[in-house]
Enzyme design. Structure first.
Site, short mmCIF file in Angstrom:
data_model
loop_
_atom_site.label_atom_id
_atom_site.label_comp_id
_atom_site.label_asym_id
_atom_site.label_seq_id
_atom_site.Cartn_x
_atom_site.Cartn_y
_atom_site.Cartn_z
N GLY A 44 34.13 38.87 45.91
CA GLY A 44 34.95 37.80 45.34
C GLY A 44 36.08 37.30 46.21
O GLY A 44 36.49 36.15 46.10
N GLU A 100 42.35 40.46 46.27
CA GLU A 100 41.30 40.32 45.26
C GLU A 100 41.28 38.90 44.73
O GLU A 100 42.29 38.22 44.74
CB GLU A 100 41.60 41.26 44.07
N ASP A 104 41.70 41.31 36.10
CA ASP A 104 41.26 41.01 34.74
C ASP A 104 41.67 42.17 33.82
O ASP A 104 42.83 42.28 33.44
CB ASP A 104 39.75 40.76 34.80
N LYS A 132 44.64 37.34 34.92
CA LYS A 132 44.41 37.13 33.48
C LYS A 132 45.16 38.22 32.73
O LYS A 132 44.55 39.16 32.21
CB LYS A 132 42.92 37.30 33.19
N PHE A 153 35.83 31.89 31.14
CA PHE A 153 34.93 32.29 32.22
C PHE A 153 35.20 31.45 33.46
O PHE A 153 34.75 30.32 33.56
CB PHE A 153 33.47 32.18 31.79
N VAL A 154 35.97 32.01 34.40
CA VAL A 154 36.33 31.23 35.59
C VAL A 154 35.36 31.49 36.75
O VAL A 154 34.95 32.62 36.99
CB VAL A 154 37.77 31.51 36.08
N ASP A 160 32.17 34.35 40.70
CA ASP A 160 30.79 34.02 40.36
C ASP A 160 30.47 34.13 38.87
O ASP A 160 31.19 34.77 38.11
CB ASP A 160 29.84 34.97 41.09
N ARG A 166 30.11 30.71 43.55
CA ARG A 166 31.19 31.23 44.40
C ARG A 166 31.69 30.20 45.40
O ARG A 166 32.85 30.20 45.78
CB ARG A 166 30.70 32.46 45.19
#
Ligand code: PRP
Length: 180
Positions: A44, A100, A104, A132, A153-154, A160, A166
């Protein structure tokens, strides 16, 4: 064309790059005269990491990568982090900056920080593109945050859904019908 799958564009490429510049200036200031190792957590991180390090003015820094997988992602105290790819350099005695894409539940990063702490780095800080906060399960805070975001949902800028999206230059919220 993938824009039709988005409910909303949260941050455009321009918004991302101007905020990343701001954050990079702050980090450069904080690490003036030091030689930190900036460690990106794959997959990510790759776009944010690339954008960030090109804005950092820290001549002595080095770059490294790790890949981890967490068991029972999203569940309460899943407990373990599996290091799939470890750093190339040893981090003992180094000033470490972990990069990162998203913080989350905090399950992955808290375990990783605990693991890396055992290696006795001189210092360890977290830098994330997105935070988040409301989803946090394990208490952990990032030292550097580009943007706080609400639940949703980002995708994009490294993030992804089923390994897709991505490459998007913006960060968007996926339409629920795509993942439901
Ligand atoms: C994402 C992200 C963090 C983690 C954050 O990785 O890059 O590692 O989830 O979630 P948490 O705070 O709830 O633990 P993912 O497992 O999706 O892998 P990826 O980086 O390859 O997309």
């Amino acid at each position: 064309m993938m824009e039709q799958d988005m409910q909303e564009i949260l941050f455009t490429r321009e918004q991302l790059s101007s905020r990343i510049k701001e954050l990079a200036a702050q980090i450069s200031e904080d690490y003036r005269g030091k030689a930190p190792v900036v460690i990106g957590i794959l997959r990510g991180c790759f776009i944010f990491m690339a954008d960030l390090v090109r804005e950092l003015d820290i001549p002595q820094m080095t770059l490294d990568f790790m890949s981890v997988s967490s068991y029972g992602k999203g569940t309460v105290s899943s407990g373990l982090v599996n290091i799939k790819l470890d750093t190339s350099e040893t981090i003992t005695g180094r000033d470490v900056i972990l990069v990162e894409d998203i913080l989350d539940t905090g399950n992955t990063l808290s375990k990783l920080v605990e693991e890396l702490g055992k290696r006795n780095p001189a210092s360890l800080r977290l830098c994330v593109l997105l935070d988040k906060t409301e989803r946090r399960v394990t208490p952990i805070q990032a030292d550097y945050v580009c943007f706080q975001i609400p639940d949703g949902f980002v995708v994009g800028c490294g993030l992804d859904y089923n390994q897709q999206y991505r490459q998007l230059e913006y960060v968007g919220i996926l339409k629920p019908e795509i993942y439901e």
